[in-house]
Design a protein around this motif. Sequence first.
Motif, PDB file in Angstrom:
ATOM      1  N   VAL A 195       0.833  -1.202   0.000  1.00 59.77           N
ATOM      2  CA  VAL A 195       0.000   0.000   0.000  1.00 59.77           C
ATOM      3  C   VAL A 195       0.872   1.258   0.000  1.00 59.77           C
ATOM      4  CG1 VAL A 195      -1.692   1.324   1.334  1.00 59.77           C
ATOM      5  CG2 VAL A 195      -1.966  -1.145   1.089  1.00 59.77           C
ATOM      6  N   TYR A 196       2.001   1.192   0.694  1.00 59.00           N
ATOM      7  CA  TYR A 196       2.881   2.366   0.783  1.00 59.00           C
ATOM      8  C   TYR A 196       3.673   2.576  -0.500  1.00 59.00           C
ATOM      9  CZ  TYR A 196       6.539   5.497   2.507  1.00 59.00           C
ATOM     10  OH  TYR A 196       7.394   6.558   2.678  1.00 59.00           O
ATOM     11  N   ASN A 199       1.043   1.591  -4.068  1.00 58.38           N
ATOM     12  CA  ASN A 199      -0.170   2.393  -4.224  1.00 58.38           C
ATOM     13  C   ASN A 199      -0.008   3.829  -3.752  1.00 58.38           C
ATOM     14  OD1 ASN A 199      -1.241  -0.057  -5.035  1.00 58.38           O
ATOM     15  ND2 ASN A 199      -2.238  -0.462  -3.077  1.00 58.38           N
ATOM     16  N   GLU A 201      -0.662   5.061  -0.849  1.00 58.38           N
ATOM     17  CA  GLU A 201      -1.876   5.451  -0.113  1.00 58.38           C
ATOM     18  C   GLU A 201      -1.600   5.452   1.393  1.00 58.38           C
ATOM     19  OE1 GLU A 201      -5.391   3.924  -3.072  1.00 58.38           O
ATOM     20  OE2 GLU A 201      -4.434   2.414  -1.806  1.00 58.38           O
ATOM     21  N   ASP A 203      -2.784   7.363   3.667  1.00 58.53           N
ATOM     22  CA  ASP A 203      -3.958   7.568   4.519  1.00 58.53           C
ATOM     23  C   ASP A 203      -4.638   6.246   4.881  1.00 58.53           C
ATOM     24  OD1 ASP A 203      -3.595  10.286   4.637  1.00 58.53           O
ATOM     25  OD2 ASP A 203      -4.919  10.726   2.951  1.00 58.53           O
ATOM     26  N   ARG A 204      -4.579   5.271   3.979  1.00 57.39           N
ATOM     27  CA  ARG A 204      -5.126   3.947   4.315  1.00 57.39           C
ATOM     28  C   ARG A 204      -4.318   3.309   5.443  1.00 57.39           C
ATOM     29  NH1 ARG A 204      -5.269   0.310  -0.860  1.00 57.39           N
ATOM     30  NH2 ARG A 204      -6.244  -1.171   0.600  1.00 57.39           N
TER      31      ARG A 204
END
Length: 237
Positions: A195-196, A199, A201, A203-204
Amino acid sequence: MLHKLNLENILFLDIETVPEFRNYSELSDDKKILWEEKSKYQRKDEFTAEEFYERAGIWSEFGKIVCISAGFFNFKSGSRKFRVTSFKGEEEKILKDFTNLLDEYFFQPYHLLCAHNGKEFDFPYIARRMLIHNLRLPSKLDLFGKKPWEVPHLDTLELWKFGDYKHYTSLKLLTHVLGIPSPKEDIDGSMVREVYYENGEIDRIVEYCERDVIAIAQVLLRLRQEPLLSETEIVSV
């Protein structure tokens, strides 16, 4: 003894970490050799050092912190509130902002830090990354010369062990067996690197980290046999 603690004197926290670099190829030649040596025991012959690098985030020498979330109880308004805040961005800034929080609000001898498996992971990881960045250790993380009963740390995993040092229980399992409602998770710990880096992202990741902080506070409430937090009692700041 647990019931005698003042909840307002406890800072609950959780960290999220990733490999220091996106790809193994970005490591210096010396660091590649050191990584190969460090990871050899865990990866055995199943993975090459390069294949295993996606797990480097769990080691403070090869990973970095991308989020620290913290929460604390407040009863001053006449009602119980649990306030949650997060630090994200460049690691050095995250560590400086977290230190400022400790220095301004959680510096007294009676203040405690609380995390799940914090004594084995979160607390030493933060301290090591601070020293790597040549930052001053706040008093709550500087344990040199302190006797065991002087260490200002609570660990919900340790509390659940009841002295059984062979036993490990994940936060997810512990909340389940204690009947603590768990919100639908967008990601889990194994997905943070992707995710880091893939993506972008953050905030997720922050939302995931904050959910864990709330869960840690809920576990402590259950261990004290007190009512759990409701959604209206949780405030983001």
